[in-house]
Design a protein around this motif. Sequence first.
Motif, short mmCIF file in Angstrom:
data_model
loop_
_atom_site.label_atom_id
_atom_site.label_comp_id
_atom_site.label_asym_id
_atom_site.label_seq_id
_atom_site.Cartn_x
_atom_site.Cartn_y
_atom_site.Cartn_z
N GLY A 276 0.35 -0.99 -0.07
CA GLY A 276 0.19 0.19 -0.12
C GLY A 276 0.58 1.22 -0.66
O GLY A 276 0.64 2.14 -0.99
N GLN A 277 1.85 1.23 0.36
CA GLN A 277 2.97 2.59 0.89
C GLN A 277 3.31 2.73 -0.13
O GLN A 277 3.79 3.73 -1.31
N PHE A 278 3.83 1.77 -1.13
CA PHE A 278 4.36 1.76 -2.75
C PHE A 278 3.32 2.58 -3.41
O PHE A 278 3.68 2.93 -4.22
N LEU A 279 2.28 1.64 -3.24
CA LEU A 279 1.51 2.37 -4.33
C LEU A 279 1.27 3.40 -3.95
O LEU A 279 1.27 4.72 -5.46
N LEU A 280 0.69 3.73 -3.20
CA LEU A 280 0.06 5.25 -2.35
C LEU A 280 1.10 6.14 -2.93
O LEU A 280 1.44 6.89 -3.93
N GLY A 281 2.82 5.82 -2.77
CA GLY A 281 4.16 6.74 -2.78
C GLY A 281 4.03 6.93 -4.63
O GLY A 281 4.54 7.90 -5.05
N ALA A 282 3.57 6.12 -5.23
CA ALA A 282 4.72 6.12 -6.82
C ALA A 282 3.21 7.05 -7.45
O ALA A 282 4.02 7.43 -8.65
N SER A 283 2.04 6.66 -7.03
CA SER A 283 1.24 7.52 -7.12
C SER A 283 1.25 8.90 -7.34
O SER A 283 0.92 9.63 -8.06
N LEU A 284 1.55 9.11 -5.87
CA LEU A 284 1.73 10.33 -5.57
C LEU A 284 2.70 11.16 -6.39
O LEU A 284 2.82 12.38 -6.38
N LEU A 285 4.09 10.39 -6.64
CA LEU A 285 4.85 10.58 -7.32
C LEU A 285 5.01 11.32 -8.58
O LEU A 285 5.73 12.21 -8.97
N LEU A 286 3.82 10.98 -9.44
CA LEU A 286 3.57 11.61 -10.42
C LEU A 286 2.68 12.80 -10.48
O LEU A 286 1.83 13.79 -11.46
N ALA A 305 7.46 21.22 -4.46
CA ALA A 305 6.41 21.73 -3.45
C ALA A 305 5.51 21.66 -2.42
O ALA A 305 4.66 21.40 -1.84
N VAL A 306 4.00 22.38 -4.18
CA VAL A 306 2.48 21.73 -3.88
C VAL A 306 1.86 20.24 -3.38
O VAL A 306 1.89 19.88 -2.92
N SER A 307 2.76 19.17 -4.73
CA SER A 307 2.65 17.60 -4.05
C SER A 307 3.32 17.39 -2.97
O SER A 307 2.58 16.56 -2.33
N SER A 308 4.07 17.97 -2.01
CA SER A 308 4.87 17.73 -0.77
C SER A 308 3.91 18.09 -0.11
O SER A 308 3.68 17.33 1.00
N LEU A 309 3.26 18.79 -0.27
CA LEU A 309 1.94 19.71 1.16
C LEU A 309 0.97 19.01 0.39
O LEU A 309 0.71 18.10 1.62
N CYS A 331 8.50 9.46 0.27
CA CYS A 331 7.50 10.65 -1.05
C CYS A 331 8.12 11.58 -0.96
O CYS A 331 8.56 12.07 -2.36
N VAL A 332 8.31 12.43 -0.37
CA VAL A 332 8.51 14.24 -0.14
C VAL A 332 10.01 13.55 -0.57
O VAL A 332 9.84 15.47 -1.46
N LEU A 333 10.72 13.54 -0.03
CA LEU A 333 11.97 13.31 -0.13
C LEU A 333 12.76 13.10 -1.25
O LEU A 333 13.43 13.72 -2.42
N LEU A 334 12.11 11.85 -2.01
CA LEU A 334 11.96 11.34 -3.76
C LEU A 334 11.64 12.51 -4.27
O LEU A 334 12.03 12.81 -5.44
N MET A 335 10.36 13.25 -4.02
CA MET A 335 9.89 13.97 -5.28
C MET A 335 10.48 15.38 -5.54
O MET A 335 10.65 15.56 -6.11
N LEU A 336 11.19 16.30 -3.95
CA LEU A 336 11.92 16.93 -4.03
C LEU A 336 13.50 17.29 -4.73
O LEU A 336 13.70 17.88 -5.20
N GLY A 337 13.95 15.64 -3.92
CA GLY A 337 15.68 15.45 -4.81
C GLY A 337 15.80 15.21 -6.52
O GLY A 337 16.02 15.68 -6.94
N GLY A 338 13.91 14.42 -6.97
CA GLY A 338 13.79 14.26 -8.32
C GLY A 338 14.00 15.58 -8.80
O GLY A 338 14.25 15.92 -10.36
#
Length: 367
Positions: A276-286, A305-309, A331-338
């Motif tokens: 569940g964590q992987f699926l939710l995180g992968a969806s939010l990374l998009l 920034a908006v996605s992280s919030l 997820c937030v760190l991957l998003m900001l790092g990416g």
Amino acid sequence: MASNRAARLDHALYDLHMRHWGWDPGNDVVIVAIDPASLDALGRWPWPRELHARLIDRLTAAGVRGIGMDVTVSEPNVAHLQNDQAFAAAIARNGRVVMPVFAEAQELGGMLQEILPIPAVAKAAAAMGQVDVAVDDDRVVRSAYLMAGLGSPYWPSLALALARLDRDAGSKVLPGLRDNALDPRSPYLWERDNLVRLRYAGPDGSFGRVSYADVLNGKVPAALLKGRLVLVGATAEGMGDIINTPDGNIPGVEYQANVLAALRRGETILPLNLAGQFLLGASLLLLPLGLYGLPGLHRAWRAAAVSSLACLLLSVLLLRLAHLWWPPAACVLLMLGGTALLWLLARLDVLTRRRQHRRRIATGFAA
């Protein structure tokens, strides 16, 4: 290193939220405290088991609904076997007493063994429950395992065993994150299952508490105990039963009270499993890709920034509305790092194009 940083951020977010999300535990659960006043009145610990027998008889006469003894009675008192028999007889007379089980190595580095009450007490008890404590890597206790045992998790927690005495729990699905990897393993490994996150009622003292000595001496009105579930345990400092929680230090017996009350009131929190964590995180990374280009979000860092919030908000909403815990930090760190990496690559591409352009201009002049 990154995973440790994410875990620390998740712990901080969870703790911050829990400090502002307490709840009223009511008066269904009462702690009979082995407190400093009781130690002054009854002497140094351990006390003669005849005192425990008298306490249980007092609680029985008061009409309590059940008793959880968070007190170890693992070795017979050879010098006073009659006290052991008196304790067992009082437990049998009550008929609704839960005794503790714990795992301990008899010597440093040795194999774990289950430490049970002495046979007479174990036979008289209505049930037994493990008193394992789920400690996170930062030594803070945010969770509880409802089932645990050597080789397989067959012991309910002390709180769960007491809750089951209070009502028919046979048809109710036990909450908690399951360990799907459980299979027959070494009988010397302590296995845990049904992990729940805890929403503590509050800091130390959130549950009703009466002194052991006062109950023993008849100073506590029966009306304060009648129909209650009672947990007996140490609250005095120096007895080594202190647990660090997001709300500060509490005695182990209050930890059990929190688990018991949360089970009775449906206040336990289910950790989201890895899938569940992987699926939710992968969806939010998009999400930044979907937001990029919208009004006000023409820069990648704004979309990120908006996605992280949004990740943080979703985690809080799942916690509040569905009693689900999804740790958002990774997820937030991957998003900001990416986003930072893409920005850096874009800047390098721009700089490379500028250098190539300058070279072409220089070459043209040279020709």
